[in-house]
Design a protein around this motif. Structure first.
Motif, PDB file in Angstrom:
ATOM      1  N   TYR A  47       8.836   2.369 -16.575  1.00 34.11           N
ATOM      2  CA  TYR A  47       9.699   2.726 -15.423  1.00 34.11           C
ATOM      3  C   TYR A  47       9.763   3.712 -14.580  1.00 34.11           C
ATOM      4  N   TYR A  48       8.691   4.421 -14.859  1.00 33.50           N
ATOM      5  CA  TYR A  48       8.314   5.792 -14.085  1.00 33.50           C
ATOM      6  C   TYR A  48       6.905   5.824 -13.124  1.00 33.50           C
ATOM      7  N   GLY A  49       6.982   6.521 -12.314  1.00 29.29           N
ATOM      8  CA  GLY A  49       6.011   7.014 -11.558  1.00 29.29           C
ATOM      9  C   GLY A  49       5.662   8.581 -11.898  1.00 29.29           C
ATOM     10  N   ILE A  50       4.360   8.490 -12.434  1.00 32.39           N
ATOM     11  CA  ILE A  50       4.092  10.129 -12.604  1.00 32.39           C
ATOM     12  C   ILE A  50       3.122  10.780 -11.757  1.00 32.39           C
ATOM     13  N   ASP A  85       2.167  -0.711 -13.687  1.00 32.52           N
ATOM     14  CA  ASP A  85       1.110  -1.576 -13.181  1.00 32.52           C
ATOM     15  C   ASP A  85      -0.408  -0.712 -13.071  1.00 32.52           C
ATOM     16  N   GLY A  86      -0.302   0.503 -13.451  1.00 28.07           N
ATOM     17  CA  GLY A  86      -1.562   1.433 -13.441  1.00 28.07           C
ATOM     18  C   GLY A  86      -1.978   1.654 -11.993  1.00 28.07           C
ATOM     19  N   SER A  87      -1.364   1.396 -10.944  1.00 32.45           N
ATOM     20  CA  SER A  87      -1.658   1.644  -9.591  1.00 32.45           C
ATOM     21  C   SER A  87      -1.933   3.156  -9.326  1.00 32.45           C
ATOM     22  N   TYR A 105       9.761   2.448 -10.210  1.00 32.75           N
ATOM     23  CA  TYR A 105       8.193   1.950 -10.597  1.00 32.75           C
ATOM     24  C   TYR A 105       7.298   2.481  -9.826  1.00 32.75           C
ATOM     25  N   TYR A 106       7.459   3.152  -8.619  1.00 37.12           N
ATOM     26  CA  TYR A 106       6.317   3.469  -8.114  1.00 37.12           C
ATOM     27  C   TYR A 106       6.177   5.104  -7.748  1.00 37.12           C
ATOM     28  N   CYS A 107       4.986   5.582  -7.594  1.00 37.81           N
ATOM     29  CA  CYS A 107       4.720   6.974  -7.545  1.00 37.81           C
ATOM     30  C   CYS A 107       4.922   7.505  -6.117  1.00 37.81           C
ATOM     31  N   SER A 108       4.943   8.770  -6.020  1.00 40.07           N
ATOM     32  CA  SER A 108       5.286   9.423  -4.684  1.00 40.07           C
ATOM     33  C   SER A 108       4.183  10.517  -4.220  1.00 40.07           C
ATOM     34  N   THR A 109       4.143  10.839  -3.143  1.00 44.56           N
ATOM     35  CA  THR A 109       3.103  12.017  -2.912  1.00 44.56           C
ATOM     36  C   THR A 109       4.255  13.388  -2.267  1.00 44.56           C
ATOM     37  N   TYR A 110       5.479  13.035  -2.518  1.00 46.64           N
ATOM     38  CA  TYR A 110       6.517  14.066  -2.249  1.00 46.64           C
ATOM     39  C   TYR A 110       7.083  14.882  -3.542  1.00 46.64           C
ATOM     40  N   VAL A 111       7.004  16.048  -3.322  1.00 45.67           N
ATOM     41  CA  VAL A 111       7.751  16.917  -4.232  1.00 45.67           C
ATOM     42  C   VAL A 111       9.152  16.590  -4.319  1.00 45.67           C
ATOM     43  N   SER A 112       9.854  16.390  -3.346  1.00 44.23           N
ATOM     44  CA  SER A 112      11.308  16.202  -3.382  1.00 44.23           C
ATOM     45  C   SER A 112      11.689  14.868  -4.043  1.00 44.23           C
TER      46      SER A 112
END
Length: 127
Positions: free
Chosen positions: A34-37, A58-60, A105-112
């Motif tokens: 359930y996490y984006g890392i 999903d490993g994306s 589910y999805y990761c992010s490029t933002y620190v916040s």
């Protein structure tokens, strides 16, 4: 309570490799599904910059242009651990590397947009 712990930093010569594990404990349901890392780095006197991220469900993966083709992010969900394999290291890769988790589910490029952070691990690339 989710805890994030990075390790694996050190001193390496230019062109060398390091692998940084990021262990996540206390995850909801006991799984990273359930996490984006994300991995970020911060050099002295500079802002914290996004490096890479993975959606554990999903490993994306995504990579910043500065590390694309040299770094690889992967997830071992059985161990609740995400790895950052860093190859062909350059002096400009020197920084404190941080792992972070966000409950989506999805990761992010933002620190916040990350909820949980590790304490960081120092990577120094020098001859």
């Amino acid at each position: 309570q989710v805890q994030v712990v990075e390790s694996g930093g050190g001193v390496v010569q230019p062109g060398g490799s390091l692998r940084l594990p990021c262990a996540v404990s206390g995850a909801s349901g006991g799984t990273l599904d359930y996490y984006g890392i994300g991995w970020f780095r911060q050099a002295p006197g500079k802002e914290r910059d996004w490096v890479s991220c993975i959606s554990a469900s999903d490993g994306s993966t995504l990579y910043s242009d500065s590390v694309k083709g040299r770094f690889t992010i992967s997830s071992d969900n059985a161990k609740n651990t995400v790895y950052l394999q860093m190859n062909s290291l350059k002096p400009e890769d020197t920084a404190v590397y941080y792992c972070a988790a966000r409950y989506t589910y999805y990761c992010s490029t933002y620190v916040s947009e990350y909820d949980y952070w590790g304490q960081g691990t120092q990577v120094t690339v020098s001859s």
